[in-house]
Each structure stands twice: as C-alpha cells, then as structure tokens.
Design a protein around this motif. Structure first.
Motif, PDB file in Angstrom:
ATOM      1  N   ASP A  96       0.824  -1.206   0.000  1.00  0.00           N
ATOM      2  CA  ASP A  96       0.000   0.000   0.000  1.00  0.00           C
ATOM      3  C   ASP A  96       0.861   1.261   0.000  1.00  0.00           C
ATOM      4  O   ASP A  96       0.638   2.178  -0.796  1.00  0.00           O
ATOM      5  N   VAL A  97       1.846   1.319   0.875  1.00  0.00           N
ATOM      6  CA  VAL A  97       2.653   2.538   0.958  1.00  0.00           C
ATOM      7  C   VAL A  97       3.533   2.693  -0.280  1.00  0.00           C
ATOM      8  O   VAL A  97       3.748   3.815  -0.767  1.00  0.00           O
ATOM      9  N   LEU A  98       4.022   1.579  -0.828  1.00  0.00           N
ATOM     10  CA  LEU A  98       4.815   1.676  -2.051  1.00  0.00           C
ATOM     11  C   LEU A  98       3.972   2.222  -3.199  1.00  0.00           C
ATOM     12  O   LEU A  98       4.427   3.076  -3.965  1.00  0.00           O
ATOM     13  N   ASP A  99       2.726   1.746  -3.326  1.00  0.00           N
ATOM     14  CA  ASP A  99       1.907   2.249  -4.422  1.00  0.00           C
ATOM     15  C   ASP A  99       1.567   3.717  -4.237  1.00  0.00           C
ATOM     16  O   ASP A  99       1.581   4.485  -5.203  1.00  0.00           O
ATOM     17  N   ARG A 100       1.247   4.123  -3.019  1.00  0.00           N
ATOM     18  CA  ARG A 100       0.901   5.526  -2.794  1.00  0.00           C
ATOM     19  C   ARG A 100       2.071   6.452  -3.135  1.00  0.00           C
ATOM     20  O   ARG A 100       1.884   7.504  -3.767  1.00  0.00           O
ATOM     21  N   VAL A 101       3.266   6.059  -2.739  1.00  0.00           N
ATOM     22  CA  VAL A 101       4.425   6.926  -2.989  1.00  0.00           C
ATOM     23  C   VAL A 101       4.889   6.831  -4.440  1.00  0.00           C
ATOM     24  O   VAL A 101       5.276   7.833  -5.046  1.00  0.00           O
ATOM     25  N   LEU A 102       4.822   5.639  -5.035  1.00  0.00           N
ATOM     26  CA  LEU A 102       5.171   5.522  -6.449  1.00  0.00           C
ATOM     27  C   LEU A 102       4.217   6.342  -7.324  1.00  0.00           C
ATOM     28  O   LEU A 102       4.623   6.876  -8.360  1.00  0.00           O
TER      29      LEU A 102
END
Length: 308
Positions: free
Chosen positions: A261-267
């Motif tokens: 989740d956090v990787l997708d939000r920041v990417l």
C-alpha cells in the motif's frame, strides 16, 4: 502478544521496487478496443473470476503474470495477441519474453510461480463476466491523493481511481509475499478489497478522515459490510477474514499489505513528479525517440533542419 516481524530486506525492496514502478504504469495504459486503463480492467477481471468461483491463488498468479508482461507489452495482452492471429504457443512465447525481462528482480519462488502461470494466462477464457456493482463504482471513484490537515488540497490530474490503486496493491502484495512470509493469495485478495467502503464514500484523503474523527471506523465498517453482501457467501467470508489484517503490521499478511500500500501511494506521487519534470532531451537521448532503422539518418537530418 504478537512478535514484531522484520520488514522485507532492504536489498530485496531495492531490487523489486523498479519492477513495481513499471507495473504501476499500467494505470496509465489504455487501448482502443476497451474502456479504462489496463489496471482497472484487470481489477474487474480478477473480481469476475473470484466471484465465479476461481481459486484466488490461481487468479493472483495469473494476474501477476499479466502485470509483469504488461509492464513491457502495455496493452498487448494475451487476449489481444490471440485475436491478432497468434497461436497459443506463440502468445506464451511473447509473454514469457516480457516476463523474463523483469522476473529476475523477484524472490525466486515468486518468479517460478508467476512463470508457471503463463500457460493458464494464455488459455483462460475472458467473456464479459458479471461483477459486483462495487467494482464499477471503484472504477469511477477518484483517489484524493496527498492531503494534510489544515492545508489546501493539491489536485494532481489525471487522478487515479480506486480500482487502479486496489489492483496495484493486490499485485504488489502477491509479488512481495514470498519475501515477507505471507500467503500470496491472501495478500492479493486483501489488496483487491481494502477500499470496498469507497464504492459509496468519496475519498477526501487523510485530511478528510481526520475530520470524520470517531465516525470514520464505524462508517467504514458499515459500508464494507454493505459491499460484502453482494458477494457469494463463501467469497464474502474469505474476503472478510483477510480484511481483518489491514489494521496490523505485526503479521506477515499485515506487513505485506502495508508494504504494498505505501509503495503504491508513494510511487504514484513519483509518477506525477517524473511526468512534470519530463524533458525533450529525455525522449531524444535516454529513450531514443528517433531510434535506429533504415531511415534514421534522414529523420535526424529533418530534425536538424527544423531546429529540433
């Protein structure tokens, strides 16, 4: 009492993140013969298969294989290549070439699992299967993006939708699961389902959630239950069971989900920053827009004459 678990090794996250970035770009890839991005259509396809009784583990493996191939082939998926006249073996060969360019960044077990799913990906039948109404709603519901309490909203367009985000978290989670000790099918299902409440609730971002205060959790739970009621009983029970892990980071599944989740939000934010900073030089030099071929010298002469 739970025992704190280590995050995925730094070297593994560093290795896999460029692959996840390329998969995430399928949120922005579209084709002439279908509505929506590759990502949101994959979201619908996954839910249609699961509601029809397909094994979520098989769906996860096939969709991860499709995502890896799509990172290189864009909208040239198995169904399109078949419709264009390629035989099943030829389609599998093309998809395998694309997957092989990225599979080395994954955990070896993940790579083997995804590679083994390619024949099933090519052979699957993809009729217009019915989906729950929340699938269509999530495809329409925009994401709020980054918001902060007490600050004006920064609107970055085009906004991704919730189907695209949920699909990305599902695929990222399934691809990270072998690194974190989680079950890939559960990670995939949790990613697909973690924003069911937004089928009815517009996204106001973190700032809006803070203003909802104590109303947020019961509202989210109530809306999620309404959407779960659309699913077959066994599917709803399975989805409800994995959703319990979205609030923790102390289990393999919880950590896998929150990593994805956090990787997708920041990417997603990185995408907007890269797009805003894109230059002509990057297109001409880094991406070789005018690429080698029989007329490349003439094309370069045209650009010189035009002052470009």
């Amino acid at each position: 009492m739970t025992t704190a678990l280590a995050a995925p090794p730094v070297d593994r996250l560093a290795a896999v993140t460029p692959t996840l970035r390329q998969i995430g770009d399928l949120k922005r890839v579209r084709v002439a013969h279908a509505d929506g991005s590759v990502a949101e259509r994959a979201f619908s396809r996954a839910w249609a298969a699961i509601v029809a009784g397909a094994d979520p583990a098989d769906v996860a493996d096939r969709e991860c294989a499709a995502a890896l191939a799509g990172a290189r082939l864009g909208g040239m998926d198995a169904a399109t290549l078949t419709a264009c006249g390629l035989a099943e073996a030829e389609v599998e060969n093309v998809l395998a070439r694309a997957v092989d360019e990225l599979v080395g960044s994954l955990h070896p077990d993940t790579g083997r699992r995804v590679r083994a799913a390619l024949p099933r990906l090519v052979a699957q039948s993809l009729p217009d299967a019915p989906v729950p109404s929340f699938v269509t709603a999530l495809r329409r519901q925009p994401r709020a993006g980054a918001t902060a309490a007490g600050r004006p909203r920064l609107v970055v367009e085009p906004a991704e939708n919730h189907a695209e985000h949920c699909w990305a978290v599902a695929v990222y989670g399934a691809l990270l699961a072998d690194d974190t000790g989680a079950d890939p099918a559960q990670a995939f299902l949790l990613g697909l389902a973690h924003h069911l409440h937004n089928a009815r609730l517009p996204d106001a971002g973190f700032a809006g959630e803070l203003l909802l205060g104590d109303y947020l959790e019961p509202m989210t739970d109530r809306l999620t239950e309404w959407e779960l009621a659309e699913l077959p009983e066994q599917v709803a029970a399975r989805v409800s069971a994995v959703l319990a892990f979205r609030v923790d980071a102390d289990t393999p599944l919880g950590r896998t989900f929150h990593s994805a989740d956090v990787l997708d939000r920041v990417l997603q934010v990185h995408h907007h920053a890269r797009a805003a900073a894109f230059t002509v030089e990057q297109a001409l030099v880094d991406l070789a827009l005018v690429h080698d071929g029989p007329v490349v010298d003439y094309q370069r002469a045209v650009l010189r004459a035009a002052g470009l």
